[in-house]
Design a protein around this motif. Structure first.
Motif, PDB file in Angstrom:
ATOM      1  N   LYS A 139       0.910  -1.070   0.125  1.00  0.00           N
ATOM      2  CA  LYS A 139       0.021  -0.110  -0.174  1.00  0.00           C
ATOM      3  C   LYS A 139       0.910   1.293  -0.138  1.00  0.00           C
ATOM      4  O   LYS A 139       0.283   2.457   0.097  1.00  0.00           O
ATOM      5  CB  LYS A 139      -1.089  -0.060   1.279  1.00  0.00           C
ATOM      6  CG  LYS A 139      -2.075  -0.990   1.143  1.00  0.00           C
ATOM      7  CD  LYS A 139      -2.911  -0.964   0.173  1.00  0.00           C
ATOM      8  CE  LYS A 139      -4.052  -2.131   0.077  1.00  0.00           C
ATOM      9  NZ  LYS A 139      -4.992  -1.950  -1.330  1.00  0.00           N
ATOM     10  N   ALA A 150      -7.643  -7.302  -1.245  1.00  0.00           N
ATOM     11  CA  ALA A 150      -7.006  -7.078   0.168  1.00  0.00           C
ATOM     12  C   ALA A 150      -6.235  -8.417   0.867  1.00  0.00           C
ATOM     13  O   ALA A 150      -5.128  -8.117   1.459  1.00  0.00           O
ATOM     14  CB  ALA A 150      -8.358  -6.849   1.261  1.00  0.00           C
ATOM     15  N   ARG A 151      -6.427  -9.419   0.339  1.00  0.00           N
ATOM     16  CA  ARG A 151      -5.683 -10.625   0.740  1.00  0.00           C
ATOM     17  C   ARG A 151      -6.081 -11.735  -0.251  1.00  0.00           C
ATOM     18  O   ARG A 151      -7.247 -12.027  -0.718  1.00  0.00           O
ATOM     19  CB  ARG A 151      -6.082 -10.923   2.042  1.00  0.00           C
ATOM     20  CG  ARG A 151      -4.849 -12.210   2.678  1.00  0.00           C
ATOM     21  CD  ARG A 151      -5.135 -11.933   4.110  1.00  0.00           C
ATOM     22  NE  ARG A 151      -4.161 -12.895   4.818  1.00  0.00           N
ATOM     23  CZ  ARG A 151      -4.595 -14.230   5.115  1.00  0.00           C
ATOM     24  NH1 ARG A 151      -5.778 -14.660   4.957  1.00  0.00           N
ATOM     25  NH2 ARG A 151      -3.585 -15.043   5.563  1.00  0.00           N
ATOM     26  N   GLU A 169     -11.754  -9.272  -0.603  1.00  0.00           N
ATOM     27  CA  GLU A 169     -11.623  -8.084  -1.460  1.00  0.00           C
ATOM     28  C   GLU A 169     -12.312  -6.842  -0.402  1.00  0.00           C
ATOM     29  O   GLU A 169     -13.355  -7.221   0.209  1.00  0.00           O
ATOM     30  CB  GLU A 169     -12.367  -8.180  -2.622  1.00  0.00           C
ATOM     31  CG  GLU A 169     -12.468  -6.969  -3.684  1.00  0.00           C
ATOM     32  CD  GLU A 169     -12.963  -7.326  -4.741  1.00  0.00           C
ATOM     33  OE1 GLU A 169     -13.569  -6.045  -5.531  1.00  0.00           O
ATOM     34  OE2 GLU A 169     -12.904  -8.275  -5.517  1.00  0.00           O
ATOM     35  N   ASN A 170     -11.566  -5.580  -0.724  1.00  0.00           N
ATOM     36  CA  ASN A 170     -12.605  -4.508  -0.015  1.00  0.00           C
ATOM     37  C   ASN A 170     -13.922  -4.326  -0.342  1.00  0.00           C
ATOM     38  O   ASN A 170     -14.236  -4.364  -1.306  1.00  0.00           O
ATOM     39  CB  ASN A 170     -11.474  -3.253  -0.161  1.00  0.00           C
ATOM     40  CG  ASN A 170     -10.259  -3.363   0.316  1.00  0.00           C
ATOM     41  OD1 ASN A 170      -9.895  -3.912   1.322  1.00  0.00           O
ATOM     42  ND2 ASN A 170      -9.248  -2.937  -0.344  1.00  0.00           N
TER      43      ASN A 170
END
Length: 213
Positions: A139, A150-151, A169-170
């Motif tokens: 980031k 996100a991961r 995911e965000n």
């Protein structure tokens, strides 16, 4: 299922790239990985996707930049120029000529340069003969990743192909689970027909075509 199926295409193939990248020690091997994902001869992937306790069987076919995605709720055709997306719920086929930025969620090949520049921190852990890969976006810094991922976790077989994937995911409260049931490369007769990657009315009878070009 509200999740964008085009993003599933991105993460499914993106993890294959991440896995081999984590194993790569030289630029030459990385270039071989990119060449593999370009699907110059042909690629067929079957996978089972689960989100919020709903499981969907999906298929993905590719040759070069062209692809066809097929699931119960969504179908997508891309011939290298135009993109047709059919959404069963609306009964419509949206036709567009996407820009490079629009394809970032669909085709991971356009994102390879960011990965090549270390936009993701990748770790490995052995689990028996297989390997679990975890990819977390950076980031900060000039090579930071600003996308929705996100991961990402994947359980990988010794030959480098994904067995199962977990995607966070965000904006999503639940992770996405993907089980790959088939990953096959080679020359496939049906992919040689250019119309395979183009929508025609007989492929989805009764659908309304919306031209957004």
């Amino acid at each position: 299922m509200s999740y964008s199926s085009t993003r599933i295409l991105f993460w499914l193939l993106f993890i294959v790239f991440c896995v081999t990248t984590a194993r790569a020690q030289t630029r030459d091997l990385l270039d071989k990985t990119i060449s593999r994902l370009e699907a110059k001869e042909g690629l067929q992937v079957d996978f089972r996707m689960t989100l919020e306790d709903v499981t969907t069987d999906c298929k993905y076919y590719a040759e070069g930049r062209r692809f066809y995605y097929d699931s119960e709720e969504v179908k997508a055709w891309y011939d290298g120029t135009d993109l047709w997306v059919y959404i069963r719920q609306s009964g419509e086929v949206n036709l567009s000529t996407p820009h490079k930025e629009d394809l970032l969620e669909i085709n991971p090949l356009l994102n390879l340069e960011s990965v090549r520049k270390n936009a993701f921190s990748i770790t490995k852990k052995k689990e028996g003969k297989n390997t679990r890969i975890t990819a977390v976006p950076r980031k900060k810094g000039k090579d930071r990743y600003d996308g929705p991922l996100a991961r990402l976790e994947a359980l990988i077989a010794p030959d480098g192909l994904p067995i199962s994937l977990l995607l966070e995911e965000n904006g999503l409260m639940e992770p996405i689970l993907i089980d790959v049931t088939r990953f096959e490369e080679g020359e496939f007769k049906e992919l040689k027909d250019k119309s395979f990657f183009r929508y025609t009315p007989d492929k989805v009878k009764g659908a309304k075509l919306i031209d957004l070009r």
